[in-house]
Design a protein around this motif. Structure first.
Motif, short mmCIF file in Angstrom:
data_model
loop_
_atom_site.label_atom_id
_atom_site.label_comp_id
_atom_site.label_asym_id
_atom_site.label_seq_id
_atom_site.Cartn_x
_atom_site.Cartn_y
_atom_site.Cartn_z
N ILE A 8 -61.84 61.22 53.96
CA ILE A 8 -61.94 61.71 52.47
C ILE A 8 -62.37 60.55 51.99
CG2 ILE A 8 -60.52 61.41 50.61
CD1 ILE A 8 -57.57 61.64 52.43
N ASP A 9 -63.77 61.47 51.03
CA ASP A 9 -64.90 59.98 50.59
C ASP A 9 -65.33 60.75 49.66
OD1 ASP A 9 -66.83 58.47 51.28
OD2 ASP A 9 -66.11 58.11 52.62
N ASP A 10 -65.73 60.39 48.71
CA ASP A 10 -66.75 61.10 47.78
C ASP A 10 -68.35 60.40 47.77
OD1 ASP A 10 -67.22 58.63 47.01
OD2 ASP A 10 -66.33 58.86 45.47
N ASP A 11 -68.53 60.47 48.73
CA ASP A 11 -70.33 60.59 49.37
C ASP A 11 -70.26 61.20 50.17
OD1 ASP A 11 -72.61 59.87 50.50
OD2 ASP A 11 -72.78 57.77 50.13
N PRO A 12 -71.61 62.51 50.04
CA PRO A 12 -70.82 63.71 51.10
C PRO A 12 -72.12 63.22 52.00
CG PRO A 12 -71.61 64.25 48.68
CD PRO A 12 -71.38 62.92 48.61
N ALA A 13 -72.62 62.60 52.61
CA ALA A 13 -73.72 61.82 53.82
C ALA A 13 -73.28 61.22 54.67
CB ALA A 13 -74.50 60.78 52.69
N VAL A 57 -61.83 53.33 47.74
CA VAL A 57 -62.17 53.40 46.47
C VAL A 57 -62.47 55.12 46.44
CG1 VAL A 57 -63.13 53.11 43.66
CG2 VAL A 57 -62.56 51.51 45.81
N LEU A 58 -61.47 55.82 45.14
CA LEU A 58 -61.92 57.43 46.05
C LEU A 58 -61.77 57.86 43.93
CD1 LEU A 58 -59.81 58.52 49.13
CD2 LEU A 58 -62.10 58.73 48.47
N PRO A 59 -62.55 58.93 43.67
CA PRO A 59 -61.79 59.49 42.59
C PRO A 59 -60.61 60.01 41.80
CG PRO A 59 -63.63 60.47 43.33
CD PRO A 59 -62.93 60.18 44.79
N VAL A 60 -59.93 59.87 41.44
CA VAL A 60 -58.04 59.88 41.28
C VAL A 60 -57.05 59.60 41.32
CG1 VAL A 60 -56.72 61.95 41.11
CG2 VAL A 60 -59.61 62.57 40.71
N THR A 61 -57.13 59.43 42.81
CA THR A 61 -55.68 58.52 43.70
C THR A 61 -57.42 57.68 44.42
OG1 THR A 61 -54.68 60.13 43.42
CG2 THR A 61 -53.85 58.80 44.95
N GLY A 62 -56.85 56.59 44.45
CA GLY A 62 -57.45 55.33 45.47
C GLY A 62 -56.95 55.75 46.71
N LEU A 82 -62.23 53.22 55.06
CA LEU A 82 -64.24 52.24 54.97
C LEU A 82 -64.31 52.39 53.55
CD1 LEU A 82 -63.67 55.81 56.94
CD2 LEU A 82 -65.61 54.20 57.64
N SER A 83 -65.16 51.21 53.28
CA SER A 83 -65.17 50.55 52.10
C SER A 83 -65.82 49.26 52.55
CB SER A 83 -64.39 49.88 51.43
OG SER A 83 -64.46 49.52 50.50
N GLN A 84 -67.11 49.37 50.92
CA GLN A 84 -67.73 48.31 51.68
C GLN A 84 -66.93 47.27 50.41
OE1 GLN A 84 -71.10 50.34 48.62
NE2 GLN A 84 -72.55 50.88 49.57
N ILE A 85 -65.82 47.19 50.40
CA ILE A 85 -65.41 46.45 49.26
C ILE A 85 -65.00 45.17 50.31
CG2 ILE A 85 -63.13 45.87 48.91
CD1 ILE A 85 -62.60 47.83 47.01
N SER A 86 -65.23 43.88 50.30
CA SER A 86 -64.83 42.77 51.52
C SER A 86 -63.99 41.65 51.24
CB SER A 86 -66.45 42.11 51.75
OG SER A 86 -66.90 41.91 50.41
N LEU A 100 -54.75 51.22 59.86
CA LEU A 100 -54.39 50.64 61.19
C LEU A 100 -55.42 49.38 61.76
CD1 LEU A 100 -52.99 51.39 64.00
CD2 LEU A 100 -54.31 53.23 64.85
N PHE A 101 -57.00 50.14 61.03
CA PHE A 101 -57.89 49.76 61.09
C PHE A 101 -59.04 49.71 59.58
CE2 PHE A 101 -57.95 50.86 65.57
CZ PHE A 101 -57.72 49.93 65.80
N PHE A 102 -59.78 48.84 59.16
CA PHE A 102 -60.25 48.44 58.12
C PHE A 102 -61.97 48.40 58.66
CE2 PHE A 102 -62.81 46.31 54.88
CZ PHE A 102 -62.18 47.24 54.17
N LEU A 103 -62.77 49.60 58.43
CA LEU A 103 -64.06 49.84 58.20
C LEU A 103 -65.05 49.40 57.50
CD1 LEU A 103 -63.92 52.10 61.24
CD2 LEU A 103 -64.69 49.86 61.50
N ASN A 104 -66.14 48.37 57.28
CA ASN A 104 -66.68 48.12 56.62
C ASN A 104 -68.11 48.82 56.60
OD1 ASN A 104 -66.16 44.49 57.65
ND2 ASN A 104 -66.17 45.60 54.95
N LYS A 105 -68.12 49.54 55.22
CA LYS A 105 -69.66 50.48 55.27
C LYS A 105 -71.06 48.99 54.61
CE LYS A 105 -67.29 54.35 52.74
NZ LYS A 105 -67.54 55.73 51.92
N PRO A 106 -72.07 49.29 54.86
CA PRO A 106 -72.27 50.88 55.42
C PRO A 106 -71.71 51.25 56.97
CG PRO A 106 -74.68 49.11 55.68
CD PRO A 106 -73.15 48.50 54.85
N ILE A 107 -71.69 52.16 57.66
CA ILE A 107 -70.99 52.85 58.51
C ILE A 107 -72.36 51.91 59.46
CG2 ILE A 107 -70.97 54.76 59.72
CD1 ILE A 107 -69.44 56.64 57.91
#
Length: 288
Positions: A8-13, A57-62, A82-86, A100-107
């Motif tokens: 689930i991610d609003d960025d197709p890339a 951060v996602l459209p409609v529901t976070g 996954l998120s750019q938020i720190s 379970l885990f949190f990953l920072n963007k960029p991937i």
């Protein structure tokens, strides 16, 4: 069986990159890709993937709201965010929600694959334990008046729960526990672990400072392994019966939480053990 993933991610890339990493590393198959939080909970519950990868951060529901709703709905899979938020407080809220885990963007491809493999191991561990538990519970009771288990048999059951069967140090722990039980039968005086270690070494014909230090080190390594096992179970399922029964009984629960942090992020310090608390916790479960 291949593990299943839902992204689930609003960025197709980002979605394409995650799909490629999952496929090219043989991690499993992606059953669905969503670009919005709208209807995400319903889709996850429909597909029942092993692992959900979602943006905060996602459209409609976070993402955090989605995780909370999945947990409250009884979703058995695991969520990796996954998120750019720190911001540490926002990340903490995500963990509290049930990720379970949190990953920072960029991937970072290496980090993503490593985390997904760890998540898969935890999912596999939970599935294996559930299979074992259902198998054991399905065995019929062959005796209406079962004989009480010996102390050794009771200890073996506990060691099995703790994932210590086959570990070299369990013989040392069992020997120490039996000496403590013998001491309590003979005296009301409190015992000292060093004296118990000495008695065990004497019974083995190796009563020296070096032998006692080696015994203590083997025991501590084995207890540390048990802490790691309990923490892994807690990461996979916070409400697992083994976790809820033993986590606070055998360890300082804050140290269990610290070990869980270490599993999720190896840069975190490991949890610490207390040998006497571990021994006393096991003894409290033994019928003498």
């Amino acid at each position: 069986m291949d593990k299943t993933f839902l992204i689930i991610d609003d960025d197709p890339a980002v979605c394409k990159m995650l799909e490629l990493l999952i496929r090219s590393n043989g991690l499993g198959r992606v059953v669905c890709v969503l670009h919005s939080g709208e209807s995400a909970v319903g889709e996850v519950l429909f597909y029942q993937p092993d692992i959900v990868l979602l943006d905060m951060v996602l459209p409609v529901t976070g993402g955090v709201t989605i995780v909370r709703q999945l947990v409250s709905s009884g979703f058995a899979g695991k969520c990796v965010m996954l998120s750019q938020i720190s911001d540490r407080q926002m990340i903490s809220r995500a963990y509290e929600a049930g990720i379970l885990f949190f990953l920072n963007k960029p991937i970072n491809a290496i980090e993503v694959v490593s985390v997904l493999r760890s998540a898969m191991e935890l999912v596999h561990l939970k599935q294996t334990m559930n299979t074992i538990r259902s198998t054991v519970l399905s065995v019929p009771d062959e005796s209406q008046n079962p004989q009480p288990l010996s102390i050794e048999a009771q200890l073996s059951d506990i060691f099995r729960d703790l994932g210590l069967i086959g570990t070299a140090g369990i013989e040392d722990i069992q020997a120490v526990l039996l000496k403590i039980i013998a001491h309590r039968r003979e005296s009301r005086e409190p015992y000292q672990l060093k004296e118990i270690y000495s008695a065990v070494c004497q019974s083995r014909g190796k009563d020296s400072d070096a032998a006692q230090r080696a015994l203590e080190q083997r025991i501590r390594r084995t207890i540390q392994k048990s802490l790691s096992t309990i923490a892994q179970i807690g990461c996979a399922d916070y409400y697992d019966s083994v976790f809820t029964e033993y986590a606070a009984l055998l360890f300082d629960f804050r140290q269990v939480q610290q070990e869980m942090k270490h599993i999720r992020s190896p840069r975190e310090e490991q949890g610490k053990i207390n040998t006497k608390k571990f021994m006393e916790g096991i003894l409290s479960r033994i019928t003498v």
